[in-house]
Design a protein around this motif. Sequence first.
Motif, PDB file in Angstrom:
ATOM      1  N   GLU A  86       0.458  -0.844   0.089  1.00  0.00           N
ATOM      2  CA  GLU A  86      -0.301   0.302  -0.092  1.00  0.00           C
ATOM      3  C   GLU A  86       0.634   0.813   0.172  1.00  0.00           C
ATOM      4  O   GLU A  86       1.791   1.319   0.843  1.00  0.00           O
ATOM      5  CB  GLU A  86      -0.784  -0.170   1.377  1.00  0.00           C
ATOM      6  N   GLY A  87       0.456   2.648  -0.487  1.00  0.00           N
ATOM      7  CA  GLY A  87       1.058   3.548  -0.940  1.00  0.00           C
ATOM      8  C   GLY A  87       2.245   3.579  -1.113  1.00  0.00           C
ATOM      9  O   GLY A  87       3.322   4.416  -1.427  1.00  0.00           O
ATOM     10  N   PHE A  88       2.729   2.198  -1.868  1.00  0.00           N
ATOM     11  CA  PHE A  88       4.368   2.491  -2.996  1.00  0.00           C
ATOM     12  C   PHE A  88       4.098   3.229  -4.389  1.00  0.00           C
ATOM     13  O   PHE A  88       4.791   4.717  -4.459  1.00  0.00           O
ATOM     14  CB  PHE A  88       4.175   1.354  -3.637  1.00  0.00           C
ATOM     15  N   VAL A  89       2.770   3.651  -4.704  1.00  0.00           N
ATOM     16  CA  VAL A  89       3.181   4.065  -5.946  1.00  0.00           C
ATOM     17  C   VAL A  89       2.540   5.787  -5.767  1.00  0.00           C
ATOM     18  O   VAL A  89       2.752   6.747  -6.319  1.00  0.00           O
ATOM     19  CB  VAL A  89       2.016   3.941  -6.633  1.00  0.00           C
ATOM     20  N   ARG A  90       2.292   5.908  -4.215  1.00  0.00           N
ATOM     21  CA  ARG A  90       2.034   6.959  -4.198  1.00  0.00           C
ATOM     22  C   ARG A  90       3.117   7.736  -3.159  1.00  0.00           C
ATOM     23  O   ARG A  90       3.188   9.346  -3.983  1.00  0.00           O
ATOM     24  CB  ARG A  90       1.035   7.290  -2.912  1.00  0.00           C
ATOM     25  N   TYR A  91       4.116   7.120  -3.099  1.00  0.00           N
ATOM     26  CA  TYR A  91       5.110   7.617  -2.528  1.00  0.00           C
ATOM     27  C   TYR A  91       6.557   7.997  -3.295  1.00  0.00           C
ATOM     28  O   TYR A  91       7.548   8.443  -3.031  1.00  0.00           O
ATOM     29  CB  TYR A  91       5.716   6.811  -1.410  1.00  0.00           C
ATOM     30  N   LEU A  92       5.894   6.954  -4.083  1.00  0.00           N
ATOM     31  CA  LEU A  92       7.026   7.275  -5.366  1.00  0.00           C
ATOM     32  C   LEU A  92       8.343   8.117  -5.359  1.00  0.00           C
ATOM     33  O   LEU A  92       9.311   8.097  -5.769  1.00  0.00           O
ATOM     34  CB  LEU A  92       6.840   5.942  -6.216  1.00  0.00           C
ATOM     35  N   PRO A  93       7.441   9.049  -6.142  1.00  0.00           N
ATOM     36  CA  PRO A  93       7.707   9.914  -6.408  1.00  0.00           C
ATOM     37  C   PRO A  93       8.694  10.308  -6.018  1.00  0.00           C
ATOM     38  O   PRO A  93       9.998  10.938  -6.058  1.00  0.00           O
ATOM     39  CB  PRO A  93       6.797  11.058  -7.136  1.00  0.00           C
ATOM     40  N   VAL A  94       8.414  10.751  -4.873  1.00  0.00           N
ATOM     41  CA  VAL A  94       9.009  11.612  -3.666  1.00  0.00           C
ATOM     42  C   VAL A  94      10.828  10.997  -3.286  1.00  0.00           C
ATOM     43  O   VAL A  94      11.715  11.425  -3.435  1.00  0.00           O
ATOM     44  CB  VAL A  94       7.899  12.079  -2.470  1.00  0.00           C
TER      45      VAL A  94
END
Lengths: 207, 486
Positions: A86-94
């Motif tokens: 969970e949240g892998f894609v969300r935090y990927l850019p940062v």
Amino acid sequence: MTVLQLIFYAFSAVAIFSGLMVVGSSNPVRGALFLVLSFFCMAGLWILLQAEFLALILVLVYVGAVMTLFLFVVMMLSVNRVSVQEGFVRYLPVCALIVLMIVGLMIMVVGPERFGLTQIPMPAAFPADYSNMVSLGEVLYTDYVFPFEVAAVILLTAIIAAISLTHRQSKKHKSQNISKQIAVKAGDRLRIVKMPSEPKINPTGGQ
Amino acid sequence: MNFTMPVFSVAIPDIFMLCMAAIALLVDVFLPKKKRIITFFIVQATLVITFILTVSQYIHYPSPIITFSGNYILDKLAIILKMFICVVSFFAFAYSREYVNERHIARGEYFILGLFAVLGMMVMASAYSFLSIYLGLELLSLSLYAMVALQKDSVDATEAAMKYFVMGALASGLLLYGISMVYGATGSIQMFEIGNLLVNSTPNQHMIVVLGLGFILAGLLFKFGAVPFHMWVPDVYAGAPTCMTLFIASAPKIAAFGITMRILVEAMPSVQVQWEHMLTVVAVLSMFFGNVLAIAQTNVKRMLAYSSIAHIGYMLLGIIAGPNSAEGYSAAMFYVSTYVIVAAGAFAIISILSKSGKEFEQLNDYRGLNSRNPWLAFMMLLLMFSMAGVPPTVGFFAKLGLLEALVEAHLVWLAALALLFAIIGAYYYLRMVMYMYFEEPLPGASSTPIKLAPDMMIAVSINGVAALLLGLFPSTFIDMCRISLV
């Protein structure tokens, strides 16, 4: 390229790959096994640095004892695989940005132009009877006695912390208190509740 | 091999504390449950005796001694930091006693782990190589993580402990990586040697050390809780049991100041321009975000957490001004030690008021505190005034010293910014005072007078009055900070 260099690059490549897989693999057991692999490769690199005692300790303690225990724990916990991702894609850019910045800095600084043989000359080869363990033992209790003692205190603290965090008050433990049982009165166990009597129902079933 | 025997006598306070921690641990095992309070008294007595031993060292060792093969230093800075650490920890534990007792936190373990944390801080205060700095820091952090998690029935505390642990581990990793860079460039981990080797460093060495400095500073600022490494601070401060928040917010900041001084000033004066730039950015961001975000908080613990971020920013100003002014470092030390006293007092009042299971941590809970307990409200007023920097209190002199140092170092723009942020910060401190004095308790909330145990009352009074008295007579305290940093 000498054989030593080949071995070095092989171990390093596997170490980096398994390090990435520790974070990347969705299965925690596989992640733990990759951690074992990366420890093993590091031990190989340490042997190349002629620190054979430390390398063996790494294999014995970390691979042999710590990681085995860790594997047991991971298997018993049965971590939910979905929640890990969970949240892998969300935090990927940062994350990617931060990682790129740090890696960029490291590539700029850590390289042959700063750590090459001209800057840091090759250390003299050890004599044939050189023992890693002896030289370690010579300094451990003399020059490094203060850090050694503090490290020991850290281990003690870790033990206290681990025990006090896992220890539960013995609520599960149920025992009979015989004198209490004998001294009990009917009033302690039995409560008489006054209730209004129910309206009488016609036994014939008529309304 | 050549080996000189270490001078064990200089480490007497640390050795004594370690022995007493081990004794307390053993005594606690064999005590029946009702007499566990004895552990608490052993721990407090240890702190008092260690303090006395440290004071006697102050008299006996006028000049710095480096021993244990360069891993340990005993100088005025180490001695005075240790004295501060002992005093502040003593108060922190005294406040904790009742809180810990009421919430069924394992009492013996709490105070023993606390003593180990204090030992870690003592090691940090007199560490003179990267190895002992790192080990002291880990000893401190490990005890703190466990102490936060000791309130096992609280989900918030467990979450706070988890966050604190993960962030702390990351910070330690960054610190270690930076240390490895410095070691790679100089081949030494000893402060004095690094300082000497870097004086005439090659451009290559310089470049590596600057990279290492970046990582080391990131690790240190994580531990301090300065922007942009501050994310854990509000969560941990709010989630941890209040007595633990008190402890985290107080003594460790003094120890962290100590190792920052050792690393930046004693080992790395050669890259001073670089760390001044980095710290300037961090200090300005910390003051800005700390003060502005604190305004939006309704939870007092979170508000004080953001305020601590801002105060760390102010403290860093002193270190920035240090190289170019006579008073910079001592102003920073004065600031951090007085802030710690004030913060301990404020968190102590929250923990004292949190009775019978109800946490007294919302801003609204403090409405009309004056009518419920005027003395406590007055103490809180003194502490809030001190944090805001209102004149007769100590916070004013701390800020004044910093501004003086900044002006002396020709950093007037930083001084102006600091003043501006201080005015923003005054808003939420004074709002607290307004709630206590000019508002009625919310309907539904109890408006009964609050009664306190006499020992808590005495401790809080000493703490609050110290904020006032140190402001009225700051000279002794300032002199102590000056002596330690010549």
